[in-house]
Write an enzyme that holds these catalytic residues in place. Structure first.
Site, PDB file in Angstrom:
ATOM      1  N   ASP A   1       0.819  -1.207   0.000  1.00 28.14           N
ATOM      2  CA  ASP A   1       0.000   0.000   0.000  1.00 28.14           C
ATOM      3  C   ASP A   1       0.857   1.264   0.000  1.00 28.14           C
ATOM      4  O   ASP A   1       0.511   2.255  -0.637  1.00 28.14           O
ATOM      5  CB  ASP A   1      -0.921   0.000   1.218  1.00 28.14           C
ATOM      6  CG  ASP A   1      -2.036  -1.029   1.100  1.00 28.14           C
ATOM      7  OD1 ASP A   1      -2.375  -1.421  -0.032  1.00 28.14           O
ATOM      8  OD2 ASP A   1      -2.573  -1.443   2.144  1.00 28.14           O
TER       9      ASP A   1
ATOM     10  N   ASN B   1      -6.787   5.143  10.787  1.00 30.18           N
ATOM     11  CA  ASN B   1      -8.028   5.574  11.439  1.00 30.18           C
ATOM     12  C   ASN B   1      -8.686   4.430  12.199  1.00 30.18           C
ATOM     13  O   ASN B   1      -9.136   4.600  13.337  1.00 30.18           O
ATOM     14  CB  ASN B   1      -8.987   6.130  10.381  1.00 30.18           C
ATOM     15  CG  ASN B   1     -10.365   6.412  10.925  1.00 30.18           C
ATOM     16  OD1 ASN B   1     -10.573   7.358  11.678  1.00 30.18           O
ATOM     17  ND2 ASN B   1     -11.331   5.589  10.537  1.00 30.18           N
TER      18      ASN B   1
END
Length: 254
Positions: A41, A157
């Site tokens: 990622d 998050n």
């Protein structure tokens, strides 16, 4: 199909790229129909920045996973890559724009997952939070705070106990990181039209850094965050493994 392959330095990424290139060839990104980054990622985010001008003009990106998590990537199967790309599901994402005011001036960066503020020392960060120029939290004492997109809501998050947001929702997550005061504040969900301003209180004694994904700026005094709706990026995912499905699954993971 003209494919532009690029690979990270992770073990096996270059080797896998050589195997793809031997079968499908390789083209310059400026002449390609699609960019295929091979890595994790983090490398996907690096690729989006590197080729931002082309991607803004509509060049799609189909990531191949050779990282640890690969949430933004596809499985590394070599066969039928052009067919997979043609049948792929599109995810249109808009990044966050971060304007960070530091001693040297204002630095602007784009973030595809989140913009985060962190304490730089053992001292907790003291931060005032404003939304659309109105103070919503006068004094947050915490390790930090972040603003996340739906695509990034399953990344840091989620680790900070923020909500997972469906990809099609026009919402941003505002999430504290290890909040000390107020203890019961768990963050907020904001419309993606909101402008979030994070003012560092006492930046000399309690220095704070700001990060746009993996790009860090130290000793910031204020950070303004809003979604850059003018920038739309096309990520491609295998038809049976779209980004919206991955985000939905995260809400039921244990």
């Amino acid at each position: 199909m003209k494919i532009a392959f690029t690979a990270s330095q992770k073990p096996g990424a270059k080797t896998l790229m050589d195997q793809f290139v031997a079968i499908y060839g390789n083209h310059d990104a400026g002449e390609a129909d699609v960019i295929v980054p091979i890595g994790g990622d983090g490398y996907m985010l690096k690729t989006l920045r590197r080729y931002m001008a082309l991607i803004r003009r509509g060049l799609p990106v189909f990531g191949i996973n050779r990282g640890t998590v690969g949430f933004l990537m596809n499985h590394p199967g070599i066969n039928d890559l052009p067919d997979r790309i043609e049948q792929a599901k599109e995810a249109i994402v808009s990044p966050l724009r971060m304007d960070a005011v530091a001693k040297g001036g204002t630095i602007s960066e784009l973030a595809f997952n989140e913009v985060s503020l962190f304490r730089q020392t053992q001292q907790a960060a003291h931060i005032r939070i404003m939304v659309d120029n109105k103070v919503r939290l006068d004094h947050l004492m915490a390790d930090g705070v972040l603003v996340a997109t739906p695509a990034g809501s399953t990344a840091y998050n989620l680790s900070a106990h923020g909500p997972v947001i469906p990809l099609g929702a026009d919402i941003l997550a505002l999430t504290p990181i290890s909040a000390f005061r107020p203890r019961r504040w768990r963050g907020a969900l904001l419309p993606n039209s909101a402008k979030v301003s994070l003012e560092v209180l006492d930046p000399e004694r309690r220095p704070v850094s700001a990060s746009a994904d993996n790009l860090e700026i130290r000793n910031v005094h204020r950070v303004d965050v809003e979604q850059d709706h003018a920038t739309k990026l096309t990520l491609l995912f295998d038809s049976d493994h779209g980004l919206d499905e991955r985000i939905l699954r995260e809400q039921f993971s244990t």
